[in-house]
Design an enzyme around this catalytic site. Structure first.
Site, short mmCIF file in Angstrom:
data_model
loop_
_atom_site.label_atom_id
_atom_site.label_comp_id
_atom_site.label_asym_id
_atom_site.label_seq_id
_atom_site.Cartn_x
_atom_site.Cartn_y
_atom_site.Cartn_z
N GLN A 249 11.73 6.84 -3.69
CA GLN A 249 11.50 7.29 -2.31
C GLN A 249 11.14 5.81 -1.47
O GLN A 249 11.14 5.80 -0.35
CB GLN A 249 10.18 8.01 -2.15
CG GLN A 249 10.39 9.62 -3.01
CD GLN A 249 9.01 10.00 -2.81
OE1 GLN A 249 8.72 10.98 -2.05
NE2 GLN A 249 8.25 9.86 -3.93
N ASN A 250 11.26 4.81 -2.51
CA ASN A 250 10.50 3.67 -1.77
C ASN A 250 11.70 2.77 -1.28
O ASN A 250 12.93 2.94 -1.53
CB ASN A 250 10.21 2.66 -2.86
CG ASN A 250 8.80 3.29 -3.65
OD1 ASN A 250 8.26 4.04 -2.92
ND2 ASN A 250 8.57 2.69 -4.88
N ILE A 251 11.28 1.92 -0.04
CA ILE A 251 12.09 1.17 0.86
C ILE A 251 11.94 -0.37 0.59
O ILE A 251 12.41 -1.04 1.47
CB ILE A 251 11.86 1.85 2.12
CG1 ILE A 251 10.50 1.92 2.71
CG2 ILE A 251 12.52 3.29 2.39
CD1 ILE A 251 10.20 2.24 4.29
N ASP A 252 11.27 -0.52 -0.25
CA ASP A 252 10.89 -1.96 -0.45
C ASP A 252 11.90 -2.86 -1.25
O ASP A 252 11.79 -4.02 -1.44
CB ASP A 252 9.48 -2.24 -0.86
CG ASP A 252 9.28 -1.41 -2.54
OD1 ASP A 252 10.23 -1.12 -3.13
OD2 ASP A 252 8.29 -0.78 -2.68
N PRO B 296 0.72 -1.33 -0.07
CA PRO B 296 0.03 -0.10 0.09
C PRO B 296 0.83 1.15 -0.15
O PRO B 296 1.93 1.28 0.48
CB PRO B 296 -0.86 -0.04 1.30
CG PRO B 296 -0.05 -1.17 2.15
CD PRO B 296 0.78 -1.98 1.22
N ASP B 297 0.39 2.44 -0.59
CA ASP B 297 0.97 3.58 -0.55
C ASP B 297 0.36 4.48 0.60
O ASP B 297 -0.32 3.63 1.34
CB ASP B 297 0.98 4.19 -2.14
CG ASP B 297 -0.62 4.63 -2.29
OD1 ASP B 297 -1.45 4.42 -1.58
OD2 ASP B 297 -0.71 5.05 -3.37
N PHE B 298 0.58 5.74 0.48
CA PHE B 298 0.02 6.51 1.70
C PHE B 298 -1.49 7.00 1.10
O PHE B 298 -2.32 7.06 2.03
CB PHE B 298 0.88 7.96 1.76
CG PHE B 298 1.97 7.85 2.96
CD1 PHE B 298 1.97 6.85 3.65
CD2 PHE B 298 2.98 8.75 2.83
CE1 PHE B 298 3.07 6.58 4.60
CE2 PHE B 298 3.84 8.73 3.76
CZ PHE B 298 3.93 7.62 4.59
N ARG B 299 -1.44 7.22 0.01
CA ARG B 299 -2.54 8.34 -0.25
C ARG B 299 -3.80 7.64 -1.22
O ARG B 299 -4.89 8.23 -1.33
CB ARG B 299 -2.20 9.61 -0.99
CG ARG B 299 -1.54 10.34 0.20
CD ARG B 299 -0.78 11.55 -0.55
NE ARG B 299 0.00 12.33 0.67
CZ ARG B 299 1.18 12.05 1.02
NH1 ARG B 299 1.88 11.31 0.48
NH2 ARG B 299 1.82 12.64 2.03
N HIS C 53 15.32 7.56 0.32
CA HIS C 53 14.79 7.65 1.83
C HIS C 53 15.32 6.19 2.59
O HIS C 53 14.94 5.68 3.30
CB HIS C 53 13.47 7.58 1.81
CG HIS C 53 12.66 8.81 1.35
ND1 HIS C 53 11.41 8.97 1.07
CD2 HIS C 53 13.17 9.95 1.27
CE1 HIS C 53 11.18 10.30 0.99
NE2 HIS C 53 12.14 10.90 0.80
N ASN D 59 0.78 8.54 -13.71
CA ASN D 59 0.55 8.75 -12.37
C ASN D 59 -1.24 8.63 -12.48
O ASN D 59 -1.64 8.78 -13.55
CB ASN D 59 0.84 9.82 -11.59
CG ASN D 59 0.86 9.54 -9.90
OD1 ASN D 59 1.27 8.84 -9.72
ND2 ASN D 59 0.50 10.50 -9.25
#
Ligand code: CNA
Length: 349
Positions: free
Chosen positions: A176-179, A102-105, A196, A293
């Site tokens: 920005q992803n940390i996955d 899941p993302d944030f928004r 990040h 997007n």
């Protein structure tokens, strides 16, 4: 305790016509919204409450229109094929939602809409260093589910970036992803800047002692909050950048990369987190910028050369690759990966 308050500017997503400022005062677990005109008094208030205030992310924003933007996938493909040999790509959590993270928004599935599960006072708290120091449970719950390399696989959007590399066009991916999904495609480490951070190491948030990564991971998977043996018994945190922390030095490469770029692709991000979002504005004005997007974000639409493909990322990537004549290559990359990892093959639509 960190005496600095952090003030973060975010856009109010439902109403992008008005600039609003979001003030995060993590140590008080508090946030406030205000229109631009009230920014001065609120800054004063934040200072009065917490002493010195550091304004970390800061930018004015206007909403822009789709009209006049190039939305023709054939024309975009021609420009990418013919004129682009130094492509900078920037990505956010939306690139990994097709992989199931899941993302944030995104309404419904995003962390914003699932705060109850993580018991967060506000969505960004999950990646907020002050909140983590007090209450690491929410992040550790997220980390258990999404620890890189365990359950989730790269999708066609990730393989599109690998394809850009294979075609000799990619200068650098800023994510920005940390996955870690982009690296699983085989993209060389030097081609990626994890703006990040990543899960490649872990250390104590108080004394900084480096923790054994395997022990850290084992604790996370056992639902235990890893803590240091130092006098503070402080939580251990992976080397990812939380709100309120500095970005890695490698992030600064974006200045040179963008200066010499001839195409920018921005995918799956709301462009609300700075300084990362500033990469989109750092390319020279004559450089085409392509946004893929669900929604129009950042300053896209404000420049003559802007190109926009709105909609589902994977669908848009397939269409773009088809227009480029790269569709088979894209699926070949994904299928080779799936075969190696004994996953089901993906068919051309
Ligand atoms: P965000 O603010 O949640 O924005 C995601 C954007 O992607 C939104 O504009 C969505 O509309 C769009 N989007 C989502 N799914 C799709 C799709 N299938 N097709 C097209 N568009 C889509 O996420 P950002 O990355 O902009 O926010 C920055 C934070 C979120 C970073 O600090 C990340 O570290 C953090 N984060 C990372 C992960 C991850 O590593 N996978 C997950 C959740 C949050």
């Amino acid at each position: 305790m960190n005496k600095l308050s952090q003030i973060t500017m975010l856009i109010d997503p439902p109403n992008q016509t008005q600039t609003r400022w979001q003030y995060l005062i993590p140590s008080l677990s508090c946030r406030a919204f205000a229109p631009e005109s009230q920014m001065g008094p609120l800054l004063g208030l934040a200072r009065a409450i917490r002493g010195p205030v550091r304004v970390t992310y800061f930018q004015t924003f206007r909403s822009y229109q789709l009209d006049g933007c190039n939305q023709d996938v054939q024309a975009i493909a021609r420009s990418l094929a013919k004129d682009a040999s130094n492509v900078v790509v920037m990505t956010g959590a939306g690139v990994s939602t097709p992989s199931g993270i899941p993302d944030f928004r995104t309404p419904g599935s995003g962390i914003y809409d699932n705060l109850k599960q993580y018991r967060l006072p506000y969505p960004e708290a999950i990646f907020d260093i002050s909140y983590f120091r007090q209450s690491p449970d929410a992040f550790n719950t997220w980390a258990k589910e999404f620890f890189p390399g365990l359950r989730y696989q790269p999708n066609l959007a990730h393989f599109f970036i690998k394809l850009l590399h294979d075609k000799g066009k990619l200068v650098r991916l800023y994510t920005q992803n940390i996955d870690g999904l982009e690296v699983l495609t085989g993209l060389p480490h030097e081609q990626v800047v994890h703006a990040h951070g990543s899960f490649t190491g872990a250390s104590c948030v108080a004394c900084g002692r480096v923790a054994d990564l395997e022990d850290y991971k084992a604790n996370i998977l056992l639902n235990q909050n890893p803590r240091c043996s130092c006098s503070e018994k402080a939580p251990i945190k992976p080397d990812i950048v939380f709100f309120g922390e500095n970005l890695p030095e490698r992030f600064q490469m974006f200045q040179e990369d963008t200066a010499f770029s001839d195409f920018l692709i921005c995918m799956g991000t709301s462009l609300e987190v700075y300084p990362f979002a500033g990469i989109a504005d750092a390319v020279p004005r004559k450089v085409p910028r392509l946004l893929i997007n669900r929604t129009l974000v950042g300053s896209f639409g404000s420049r003559e050369e802007d190109c926009i493909l709105l909609g589902d990322l994977v669908e848009q990537v397939i269409q773009l690759c088809r227009a480029l004549g790269w569709e088979q290559d894209l699926f070949d990359l994904k299928n080779a990966y799936d075969k190696k990892n004994k996953l089901g093959n993906k068919e051309l639509p």
